[in-house]
Design an enzyme around this catalytic site. Structure first.
Site, PDB file in Angstrom:
ATOM      1  N   ASN A  39      51.606  39.385  59.314  1.00 40.88           N
ATOM      2  CA  ASN A  39      51.204  40.393  60.864  1.00 40.88           C
ATOM      3  C   ASN A  39      50.181  40.179  60.973  1.00 40.88           C
ATOM      4  O   ASN A  39      49.868  41.723  61.892  1.00 40.88           O
ATOM      5  CB  ASN A  39      52.163  42.075  60.109  1.00 40.88           C
ATOM      6  CG  ASN A  39      51.501  42.444  58.475  1.00 40.88           C
ATOM      7  OD1 ASN A  39      50.387  42.087  58.321  1.00 40.88           O
ATOM      8  ND2 ASN A  39      52.110  43.210  57.892  1.00 40.88           N
ATOM      9  N   PHE A  45      53.261  35.928  49.266  1.00 40.50           N
ATOM     10  CA  PHE A  45      52.274  36.545  48.675  1.00 40.50           C
ATOM     11  C   PHE A  45      51.567  38.024  49.707  1.00 40.50           C
ATOM     12  O   PHE A  45      50.776  38.694  48.569  1.00 40.50           O
ATOM     13  CB  PHE A  45      50.504  35.553  49.482  1.00 40.50           C
ATOM     14  CG  PHE A  45      50.298  33.602  48.779  1.00 40.50           C
ATOM     15  CD1 PHE A  45      49.688  34.354  47.604  1.00 40.50           C
ATOM     16  CD2 PHE A  45      51.163  32.812  48.702  1.00 40.50           C
ATOM     17  CE1 PHE A  45      49.483  32.728  46.354  1.00 40.50           C
ATOM     18  CE2 PHE A  45      50.864  31.713  48.675  1.00 40.50           C
ATOM     19  CZ  PHE A  45      49.948  31.764  47.675  1.00 40.50           C
ATOM     20  N   TYR A  93      51.984  50.122  42.262  1.00 40.89           N
ATOM     21  CA  TYR A  93      52.419  49.299  42.940  1.00 40.89           C
ATOM     22  C   TYR A  93      52.734  47.994  41.990  1.00 40.89           C
ATOM     23  O   TYR A  93      53.079  46.928  42.557  1.00 40.89           O
ATOM     24  CB  TYR A  93      50.356  48.637  42.829  1.00 40.89           C
ATOM     25  CG  TYR A  93      50.612  46.910  43.126  1.00 40.89           C
ATOM     26  CD1 TYR A  93      50.737  46.347  44.137  1.00 40.89           C
ATOM     27  CD2 TYR A  93      49.131  46.082  42.229  1.00 40.89           C
ATOM     28  CE1 TYR A  93      50.412  44.677  43.830  1.00 40.89           C
ATOM     29  CE2 TYR A  93      49.095  45.327  41.906  1.00 40.89           C
ATOM     30  CZ  TYR A  93      49.387  44.231  43.140  1.00 40.89           C
ATOM     31  OH  TYR A  93      49.517  43.028  43.271  1.00 40.89           O
ATOM     32  N   PHE A 139      45.990  37.771  37.130  1.00 43.35           N
ATOM     33  CA  PHE A 139      44.812  38.345  36.554  1.00 43.35           C
ATOM     34  C   PHE A 139      43.444  38.759  37.272  1.00 43.35           C
ATOM     35  O   PHE A 139      43.724  39.154  38.695  1.00 43.35           O
ATOM     36  CB  PHE A 139      44.303  37.505  35.204  1.00 43.35           C
ATOM     37  CG  PHE A 139      45.683  38.576  34.111  1.00 43.35           C
ATOM     38  CD1 PHE A 139      45.174  39.550  33.550  1.00 43.35           C
ATOM     39  CD2 PHE A 139      47.065  38.170  34.599  1.00 43.35           C
ATOM     40  CE1 PHE A 139      46.258  39.351  32.681  1.00 43.35           C
ATOM     41  CE2 PHE A 139      47.541  37.768  33.104  1.00 43.35           C
ATOM     42  CZ  PHE A 139      48.028  38.625  32.745  1.00 43.35           C
ATOM     43  N   ASN A 140      42.280  38.274  38.253  1.00 41.07           N
ATOM     44  CA  ASN A 140      41.692  39.173  38.798  1.00 41.07           C
ATOM     45  C   ASN A 140      41.387  37.298  39.465  1.00 41.07           C
ATOM     46  O   ASN A 140      40.690  36.976  39.189  1.00 41.07           O
ATOM     47  CB  ASN A 140      40.653  39.578  38.202  1.00 41.07           C
ATOM     48  CG  ASN A 140      40.982  40.671  38.311  1.00 41.07           C
ATOM     49  OD1 ASN A 140      41.381  41.775  37.173  1.00 41.07           O
ATOM     50  ND2 ASN A 140      39.881  41.974  39.424  1.00 41.07           N
ATOM     51  N   ARG A 196      38.148  41.665  32.929  1.00 48.89           N
ATOM     52  CA  ARG A 196      39.078  41.689  33.552  1.00 48.89           C
ATOM     53  C   ARG A 196      38.938  39.850  33.067  1.00 48.89           C
ATOM     54  O   ARG A 196      38.057  39.821  33.242  1.00 48.89           O
ATOM     55  CB  ARG A 196      39.587  41.906  34.723  1.00 48.89           C
ATOM     56  CG  ARG A 196      39.352  43.332  35.440  1.00 48.89           C
ATOM     57  CD  ARG A 196      40.804  44.101  34.782  1.00 48.89           C
ATOM     58  NE  ARG A 196      40.820  45.204  35.684  1.00 48.89           N
ATOM     59  CZ  ARG A 196      41.328  45.993  34.423  1.00 48.89           C
ATOM     60  NH1 ARG A 196      40.366  45.707  33.040  1.00 48.89           N
ATOM     61  NH2 ARG A 196      41.470  46.991  35.062  1.00 48.89           N
ATOM     62  N   ARG A 237      38.621  55.806  37.800  1.00 50.95           N
ATOM     63  CA  ARG A 237      40.339  55.295  38.620  1.00 50.95           C
ATOM     64  C   ARG A 237      41.316  55.242  37.843  1.00 50.95           C
ATOM     65  O   ARG A 237      41.547  54.618  37.513  1.00 50.95           O
ATOM     66  CB  ARG A 237      39.267  53.903  39.183  1.00 50.95           C
ATOM     67  CG  ARG A 237      40.585  53.770  40.326  1.00 50.95           C
ATOM     68  CD  ARG A 237      40.066  52.478  41.288  1.00 50.95           C
ATOM     69  NE  ARG A 237      39.742  51.674  40.435  1.00 50.95           N
ATOM     70  CZ  ARG A 237      39.636  50.360  41.212  1.00 50.95           C
ATOM     71  NH1 ARG A 237      39.420  49.574  42.234  1.00 50.95           N
ATOM     72  NH2 ARG A 237      39.265  49.104  40.531  1.00 50.95           N
ATOM     73  N   ASP A 254      43.893  51.842  36.103  1.00 52.23           N
ATOM     74  CA  ASP A 254      42.300  50.777  35.419  1.00 52.23           C
ATOM     75  C   ASP A 254      43.082  51.298  34.290  1.00 52.23           C
ATOM     76  O   ASP A 254      42.261  51.700  33.454  1.00 52.23           O
ATOM     77  CB  ASP A 254      41.178  51.244  35.838  1.00 52.23           C
ATOM     78  CG  ASP A 254      40.858  50.898  37.347  1.00 52.23           C
ATOM     79  OD1 ASP A 254      41.478  50.527  37.609  1.00 52.23           O
ATOM     80  OD2 ASP A 254      39.920  50.879  37.597  1.00 52.23           O
TER      81      ASP A 254
END
Length: 327
Positions: A32, A73, A141, A169-170, A220, A279, A282
């Site tokens: 979109n 995704f 999430y 993972f990142n 991370r 945050r 986390d």
């Protein structure tokens, strides 16, 4: 094989599309453009602008293009935002994913790849994290991805759909100097650090330095985006032999301070930093054990070095200082 890629104009999805096209797959991108960029879509892919919240549009797209497989995704994916707007994530991510699965079953799509998350594990009991770690999502999430994983498991149990869930993972780095990471607003650590290096921001804020880690900042496991794309293709091919679940990481953990220091070395910039409050959502440390996918599918990250990952992202930022607006 024809593959429908949702979110194929986004950061990770667009790289997945490029890798699929390169390997000879026929690709349909469904996006979109709320977070993605039309310029990031491979020119040989068919593009459909549509919204997964509209099941009639999804149904019509699958009916017209008849994909053999789906890579999903598309997602709202900001942990911090999900802590502030839980219903947005628990409603929208689940509704979009279930709409897609429902239409996939209706149109006899045989294979489904879900882009999942390491946030399924909250604060894990052991590091590195393998697929047997207990699921205790660290945010709404993460919970939304958990619901989608469980839905796929039921569909597999009912012989309706074969699936693979891939827990990132990142994601980091750029696939090329013309295919990189561009969000508005940008919330990911590495591109923000590079925006500071490029003079687009004054400083990088570190969200807490009092975690129980080697330097007090979160650790991370950064995975190059092309390595993630290749894992998707390996999983897609492996679905011929049944559904599966994999964690994806390069096995090395880097702290926020280490990422900043490495970026300073790569860019030659000062990159001022400032410590702020933690945050919400986390966990202190997330490092994947990718032994299972390495053993079963032969996946081997080709870009495991943090400096190499940052160099690829920096090349993208230097060539396209305004992101996809430069195209």
């Amino acid at each position: 094989m024809k593959v429908l890629v949702t979110g194929g104009a986004g950061y990770i999805g667009s790289v997945g599309v490029h890798e699929l096209v390169h390997e000879g797959y026929e690709v349909v991108v469904f996006d979109n453009l709320s977070q993605g960029h039309r310029a990031a879509v491979h020119p040989e892919a068919t593009f459909v602008e549509g919204d997964l919240r509209d099941r009639e549009v999804v149904d019509r797209t699958l009916g017209e293009h008849e994909p053999d497989a789906i890579m999903h995704f598309a997602s709202k994916s900001l942990v911090g935002e999900s802590m502030e707007k839980p219903f947005l994530y628990l409603d929208e991510n689940v509704r979009c994913g279930v709409n897609l699965m429902r239409c996939a079953v209706k149109h006899d799509v045989e294979r489904f790849i879900l882009s999942s998350t390491a946030n399924l594990f909250g604060t894990p009991d052991s590091i590195p994290i393998d697929e047997e770690e207990s699921i205790e999502p660290g945010s709404p999430y993460g919970e939304s991805k958990n619901v989608l994983e469980r839905t796929l498991q039921w569909l597999d149990e009912l012989d309706a759909l074969r699936f693979a869930t891939l827990r990132y993972f990142n994601a980091a780095g750029a696939a090329s100097a013309d295919l990189g990471e561009d969000h508005d607003p940008e919330t990911h650590l590495l591109p923000i650090v590079l925006e500071v290096a490029a003079g687009k921001r004054d400083k990088i804020e570190i969200y807490g330095d009092d975690y129980d880690t080697r330097d007090g900042t979160c650790i991370r496991d950064f995975v190059h985006v092309r390595d993630l794309a290749q894992a998707h293709i390996l999983a897609l091919e492996a679905l011929e032999n049944g559904s599966r679940v994999y964690n994806l990481g390069n096995g090395n953990g880097y702290s926020v301070r280490e990422v900043i220091d490495t970026a300073r070395a790569v860019t030659g910039a000062e990159i001022p930093s400032e410590v702020g409050p933690r945050r919400p959502g986390d966990p202190p440390e997330l490092i994947a054990s990718s032994d299972k996918i390495r053993r079963e599918l032969g996946w081997e990250p080709q870009y495991g070095d943090l400096e190499e990952i940052i160099e690829s992202a920096w090349a993208w930022h230097r060539k396209h200082p305004h992101g996809y607006d430069d195209f």
